[in-house]
Design an enzyme around this catalytic site. Structure first.
Site, PDB file in Angstrom:
ATOM      1  N   TYR A 129       0.822  -1.210   0.000  1.00 16.20           N
ATOM      2  CA  TYR A 129       0.000   0.000   0.000  1.00 16.20           C
ATOM      3  C   TYR A 129       0.862   1.267   0.000  1.00 16.20           C
ATOM      4  O   TYR A 129       0.429   2.307  -0.465  1.00 16.20           O
ATOM      5  CB  TYR A 129      -0.894   0.043   1.254  1.00 16.20           C
ATOM      6  CG  TYR A 129      -2.225  -0.651   1.106  1.00 16.20           C
ATOM      7  CD1 TYR A 129      -2.299  -2.018   0.876  1.00 16.20           C
ATOM      8  CD2 TYR A 129      -3.412   0.069   1.211  1.00 16.20           C
ATOM      9  CE1 TYR A 129      -3.525  -2.649   0.759  1.00 16.20           C
ATOM     10  CE2 TYR A 129      -4.635  -0.562   1.099  1.00 16.20           C
ATOM     11  CZ  TYR A 129      -4.692  -1.912   0.872  1.00 16.20           C
ATOM     12  OH  TYR A 129      -5.903  -2.528   0.761  1.00 16.20           O
ATOM     13  N   ASP A 164     -12.471  -8.997   4.262  1.00 18.66           N
ATOM     14  CA  ASP A 164     -13.699  -8.972   3.444  1.00 18.66           C
ATOM     15  C   ASP A 164     -14.250 -10.388   3.334  1.00 18.66           C
ATOM     16  O   ASP A 164     -15.461 -10.611   3.436  1.00 18.66           O
ATOM     17  CB  ASP A 164     -13.424  -8.439   2.026  1.00 18.66           C
ATOM     18  CG  ASP A 164     -13.700  -6.949   1.903  1.00 18.66           C
ATOM     19  OD1 ASP A 164     -13.531  -6.240   2.917  1.00 18.66           O
ATOM     20  OD2 ASP A 164     -14.071  -6.497   0.803  1.00 18.66           O
ATOM     21  N   ASP A 212      -2.874 -18.135   1.095  1.00 18.95           N
ATOM     22  CA  ASP A 212      -3.819 -18.914   0.281  1.00 18.95           C
ATOM     23  C   ASP A 212      -4.500 -19.983   1.136  1.00 18.95           C
ATOM     24  O   ASP A 212      -5.723 -20.173   1.074  1.00 18.95           O
ATOM     25  CB  ASP A 212      -3.143 -19.511  -0.963  1.00 18.95           C
ATOM     26  CG  ASP A 212      -1.810 -20.178  -0.672  1.00 18.95           C
ATOM     27  OD1 ASP A 212      -1.315 -20.094   0.472  1.00 18.95           O
ATOM     28  OD2 ASP A 212      -1.250 -20.812  -1.597  1.00 18.95           O
ATOM     29  N   ASP A 216      -6.554  -6.902   4.195  1.00 12.81           N
ATOM     30  CA  ASP A 216      -7.663  -6.266   3.479  1.00 12.81           C
ATOM     31  C   ASP A 216      -8.531  -7.351   2.834  1.00 12.81           C
ATOM     32  O   ASP A 216      -9.760  -7.339   2.962  1.00 12.81           O
ATOM     33  CB  ASP A 216      -7.098  -5.329   2.397  1.00 12.81           C
ATOM     34  CG  ASP A 216      -8.199  -4.652   1.606  1.00 12.81           C
ATOM     35  OD1 ASP A 216      -9.167  -4.169   2.222  1.00 12.81           O
ATOM     36  OD2 ASP A 216      -8.105  -4.624   0.360  1.00 12.81           O
ATOM     37  N   LYS A 218       3.116 -14.988   3.167  1.00 10.45           N
ATOM     38  CA  LYS A 218       3.372 -15.790   1.955  1.00 10.45           C
ATOM     39  C   LYS A 218       4.878 -16.022   1.912  1.00 10.45           C
ATOM     40  O   LYS A 218       5.577 -15.672   0.959  1.00 10.45           O
ATOM     41  CB  LYS A 218       2.838 -15.026   0.729  1.00 10.45           C
ATOM     42  CG  LYS A 218       2.877 -15.805  -0.567  1.00 10.45           C
ATOM     43  CD  LYS A 218       1.859 -16.915  -0.656  1.00 10.45           C
ATOM     44  CE  LYS A 218       2.073 -17.725  -1.930  1.00 10.45           C
ATOM     45  NZ  LYS A 218       1.241 -18.939  -1.992  1.00 10.45           N
TER      46      LYS A 218
HETATM   47  C1  IPM Z   1     -10.563  -1.015   3.728  1.00 12.62           C
HETATM   48  C2  IPM Z   1     -10.733  -0.476   2.324  1.00 12.62           C
HETATM   49  C3  IPM Z   1      -9.557   0.426   1.999  1.00 12.62           C
HETATM   50  C4  IPM Z   1      -8.282  -0.403   2.043  1.00 12.62           C
HETATM   51  C5  IPM Z   1      -9.672   1.184   0.654  1.00 12.62           C
HETATM   52  C6  IPM Z   1     -10.962   1.970   0.564  1.00 12.62           C
HETATM   53  C7  IPM Z   1      -8.493   2.054   0.397  1.00 12.62           C
HETATM   54  O1  IPM Z   1     -10.875  -1.510   1.416  1.00 12.62           O
HETATM   55  O2  IPM Z   1     -10.483  -0.207   4.670  1.00 12.62           O
HETATM   56  O3  IPM Z   1     -10.506  -2.223   3.888  1.00 12.62           O
HETATM   57  O4  IPM Z   1      -7.932  -1.071   1.061  1.00 12.62           O
HETATM   58  O5  IPM Z   1      -7.633  -0.399   3.084  1.00 12.62           O
HETATM   59 MG    MG Z   2     -11.014  -3.411   2.284  1.00  7.86          MG
END
Ligand code: IPM
Ligand code: MG
Length: 357
Positions: free
Chosen positions: A142, A249, A221, A245, A189
């Site tokens: 990042y 999700d 993975d 990240d 990884k």
């Molecule tokens: C999160 C989001 C952010 C990230 C984006 C919006 C930059 O996906 O907070 O998880 O990737 O960190």
């Molecule tokens: Mg995110």
């Protein structure tokens, strides 16, 4: 207690869900005799529109001067299909994390029993799942060097970690494991990446300081697979920015919906509290977004930044009560949910407030 909170609602549904989060803060202040004062600040697309900058200096100044930040979301579809845009809403969020040194992103994944059948994962696999992610937030690909070659035919992003960055998040993760089921899984990884080999080395060096904690290392993975196969095997998970990240999700499905997941970004200064979901422009302005992630972010703020354990617990209990009563937003509704129990953002917020009283 007196506390000053900066509300940075940002883009899309950020505005709608943060409004509910703030109402919950107000209700807590009244109920427990606290004095919360507020300020607002711009970020993301909203800030670009007004100032040309996704992270105006004033937003940083106000944030630093506050006791906590209640954050909404950033993003706008206009940029998603325009890879050439140099100024982007997301730079606001990445910038504020960096500017405030918010290196540890705590993402608790806990299923409310009532939502057991709302998830796409089988209830018998999910029951009892309770994971706390520590996602590193200010390093990795990042923030590593990125660019294009002169001929514009090649692009690169650098995955980079320094020892101190891995150390500080690892220590936080171990400390949390000590207060929980004393299990830590570090995800990397290391079979391919040098930055992951440093990551693993550092975690191994720190592990002996916490002899009571059982440590395991998983490649990302395999971790992605195990999260869905057997979520209950995890307690605390520590990982880098990009892997964290993606995995969180994925893990949101364990909690039924992205709309349920709160997060706390902490580090050297003021903590920032935000849902893990994005700006969701497809439902923006319709008043149907699930505000519970923002409400649960408020609970994390009360607990972590203000040390108000009882108040934080009251907020979580209120969410639980509302779900127990059968109220749902669209994202967590099931086929069997009666239509009149499917509420919009504000109506769901009102139920939470009622349950808090
Ligand atoms: C999160 C989001 C952010 C990230 C984006 C919006 C930059 O996906 O907070 O998880 O990737 O960190
Ligand atoms: Mg995110």
């Amino acid at each position: 207690m007196k506390k000053h909170i900066v509300v940075i609602a940002g883009d899309g549904i950020g505005q709608e869900v943060t409004a509910v989060g703030k109402q919950v803060l107000d209700a807590i202040a009244t109920k427990y005799n606290h004095e919360f004062t507020y300020d607002t600040a711009l970020i993301g697309h909203a800030a670009i529109e007004e100032t040309g900058n996704p992270l105006p200096e004033e937003t940083i100044t106000k944030s630093k001067a506050s006791d906590a930040i209640l954050f909404g979301a950033v993003g706008h579809p206009k940029y998603d299909n325009d890879p050439s845009a140099k100024v982007r809403p997301e730079q606001g969020l990445l910038g504020i994390r960096k500017a405030l040194g918010l290196y540890a992103n705590l993402r608790p994944i806990k299923l409310f029993d009532e939502l057991l059948s709302a998830s796409s994962i089988k209830p018998e696999i999910l029951r009892g799942a309770d994971i706390l992610f520590f996602r590193e937030l200010t390093g990795d690909v990042y923030f590593g060097e990125r660019g294009r070659t002169d001929d514009n035919n090649t692009a690169y992003d650098t995955m980079i970690y320094s020892r101190y960055e891995v150390e500080r998040i690892t220590v936080k993760a171990f400390e949390a494991a000590m207060t929980r089921r004393k299990k830590l899984c570090s995800v990397d990884k290391a079979n391919v990446l040098e930055s992951s080999r440093l990551w693993r080395e550092v975690v191994q060096e720190i592990a002996p300081r916490y002899p009571e904690v059982t440590v395991e290392h998983q490649f990302v993975d395999a971790a992605a697979m195990l999260l869905i196969k057997d979520p209950c095997r995890f307690d605390v998970v520590v990982t880098g920015n990009l892997f964290g990240d993606i995995l969180t999700d994925e893990a949101s499905q364990i909690a039924g919906s992205m709309g349920m997941l709160a997060s706390a970004s902490v580090g050297d200064t003021t903590g920032l509290y935000e849902p893990i979901h994005g700006s969701a422009h497809d439902i923006t302005g319709k008043g149907v977004a699930n505000p519970l992630a923002s409400v649960l972010s408020v609970a994390l703020m009360l607990d972590i930044s203000f040390g108000m354990k009882e108040e934080a617990e009251a907020v979580v209990q209120a969410v639980d009560a509302v779900l127990k009563a059968g109220f749902r937003t669209g994202d967590i509704a099931e086929l069997s949910t009666p239509r009149d129990m499917i509420l919009g953002t504000q109506a769901m917020g009102e139920q939470v407030l009622k349950a808090l009283l």
